[in-house]
Design an enzyme around this catalytic site. Structure first.
Site: not given
Ligand code: AAO
Length: 512
Positions: A212, A248
């Site tokens: 993330d 990401e």
């Protein structure tokens, strides 16, 4: 010697780009907010039999519990500790899921939140999944433990302590993303704690990580963390296998930080893919399907072997992250099925299918005021199980796009055509296009406002094939449309613009 080290390093980095899926399985599905117990069942009863390669799971660490708004889905992006208890279940349930999914060849990819802990305004107390004490104000997370020494605030130069300008890479990496307490990943101690967390999961049998908020971490720090990761568990994976890493990074162009800074570390989420494909399917700004003849790198996307692609994700389906209004989601099912089918038929990238829950969408001036709503849950906040209806769809607000016949059958299509080149392109210079994958599969779209009626060279061996969109093969008959391919590889296609799904797909395994 030098050469050996180079080869080892090169091999290591390339290995992290490999999804480790079982041979012949090519797609993963994000079972957003599903409970571990339901995922275990889903692997056995649905994902394995239908050739899914793996599941991206919601973050398994202990998170903050929020009441204002009430139990938003985004709690899970605010770690309190690396204890494995979460809204999806206990550590034992997690372990059981990993084991059962692995045993049927469906692998698990963990959403790893390693950039930060909870929001700076997260308060003090035991409002966390397993009641672990923390103090956001004091930056004290005793269960890891992290203390105020382990955060980046001394490095951040903005007045607010938050990222204020995405044009300044120092801010983006050293300051707080939406006030989330930013971990000092330059510290060996912090790197060690993060790696321990990831290694614990790898040892349990997961096959990789969605990392993330990578834009907010320095590539060098990530490289140091990844370098400490264990090889995959040899109960299920070949000796020496590296965890799959997909990072990401939102890069639609125009910012100082580029997705390419992360290519050597693993794959990267290609956000242009869903944004552009959504625009094409919606026919916005004069976009046409015929323009996708050179889809992929030809459209300015990152190199094929670096890309993780998707039509929508858990953020941009509700207006978070990036992509804007062009993104097509389950709320527009006809367009969504077309977009997902296009993605799965096309060879570019490693593909991820979204599986969502419904919420009370309420768009006011272009913004969804209910974008925070958490998964279907009981009044005590616990997540509801996913019930399966007799027609194989899901109940209780679980959308289960991955179970829609058209999407499930295109996941199979991608497996059947794996390794075959993009071939036999045809278009009407508008929104009717067709392409094949060698001699293994062929797909035709009609996104124009009139009928399609055309004979095309499919590249497929002669015979009768079942369309896997309007139906599928059932023993020796087709439940939907039937397509006859002549000995010369040509076939006639008729697709009304009024059809429930204005596209047709056939593949080697749908032949009668
Ligand atoms: C919540 C509250 C906050 C509160 C915070 C702490 O909403 O108000 O301050 O708690 O108390 C999720 C939710 C957040 C939530 C957070 C923590 O989405 O709302 O905050 O959990 O609970 C950036 C990041 C990207 C991130 C994305 C949402 O770069 O990494 O924001 N995605 C991941 C996860 C996401 C999660 C987190 C990270 C945090 O997938 O679920 O947040 O763990 C530009 C930048 C992007 C930036 C976006 C959004 O994008 O390029 O990097 O993403 O802005 O800020 C056009 C442009 C495009 C631009 C976009 C939006 O499309 O072309 O570049 O507009 O402006």
């Amino acid at each position: 010697m030098k050469l050996l080290i180079l080869v080892a390093l090169f091999g290591l980095s390339l290995a992290q780009h490999n999804p480790n899926t079982k041979h012949g399985r090519t797609s993963i599905v994000h079972l957003f907010e599903w409970r571990w117990a339901d995922i275990a069942e889903e692997c056995e009863r649905f994902l394995a039999p239908n050739g899914f390669g793996g599941v991206q799971i919601s973050p398994p660490h202990e998170s903050i519990v929020l009441n204002n708004p009430w139990r938003p889905w985004w709690e899970r992006y605010q770690p309190i500790s690396y204890n494995l208890c979460s809204r999806s279940g206990t550590e034992n349930e997690l372990r059981d899921m990993i084991t059962r999914c692995n045993n049927v060849g469906v692998y698990i990819y963990v959403d790893a939140i390693i950039n930060h802990m909870c929001g700076a305004g997260g308060g003090e107390g035991t409002h966390s999944n397993c009641g672990t004490y923390f103090s956001a104000g004091k930056k004290d997370f005793p269960s890891v433990p992290y203390s105020h020494w382990d955060f980046n605030d001394n490095k951040c130069k903005t007045g607010s302590g938050n990222i204020e300008n995405y044009g300044d890479p120092y801010q983006v990496r050293d300051c707080r993303l939406v006030s989330l307490l930013d971990l000092a990943l330059e510290k060996d101690y912090v790197r060690g704690k993060v790696a321990d967390y990831m290694n614990n999961l790898t040892d349990m049998g997961v096959a990789g990580f969605r990392v993330d908020a990578c834009k907010h971490m320095w590539p060098g720090d990530l490289s140091a963390v990844y370098g400490r990761l264990h090889n995959l568990n040899t109960n299920w994976f070949a000796k020496g296998s590296r965890p799959f890493i997909f990072q990401e990074v939102i890069d639609l162009g125009g910012e100082s930080i580029k997705a390419s800074e992360y290519f050597h570390l693993g794959r990267v989420t290609e956000f242009k893919y869903g944004a552009k494909l959504g625009g094409v399917i919606r026919k916005w700004n004069g976009e046409k399907l015929s323009y996708t003849k050179n889809w992929g790198e030809g459209w300015g996307f990152m190199p094929d072997d670096k890309a993780l692609v998707f039509v929508d994700n858990h953020d941009n389906q509700r207006g978070h992250g990036a992509g804007g209004a062009a993104i097509v989601t389950f709320w527009d099912p006809r367009m969504h099925k077309m977009a997902v089918a296009y993605m799965l038929a096309h060879p570019y990238g490693v593909t991820r299918v979204m599986s969502s829950f419904r919420w009370n969408r309420n768009i006011v001036n272009g913004k969804d005021t209910n974008d925070w709503m958490g998964p279907p849950s009981h009044s005590d906040g616990s997540t509801k199980p996913v019930p399966i209806n007799p027609d194989q769809t899901c109940g209780d607000g679980w959308v289960c796009e991955h179970r829609w016949r058209q999407i499930k059958n295109m996941v199979i299509f991608r497996n059947v055509v794996n390794g075959q080149p993009h071939s036999n392109w045809w278009d009407n210079q508008n929104n009717q296009v067709a392409f094949g994958r060698g001699n293994r599969g062929f797909i035709v779209f009609n996104n124009d406002d009139w009928n399609l009626d055309v004979t095309l060279n499919t590249g497929m061996p002669g015979g009768t094939y079942c369309d896997v969109i309007s139906g599928q093969k059932d023993g020796d008959r087709c439940t939907g449309k039937q397509i006859t391919v002549g000995g010369d590889g040509r076939a006639h296609f008729k697709i009304s613009n009024q059809d429930e799904d204005p596209f047709v797909a056939i593949h080697a395994d749908s032949k009668l």
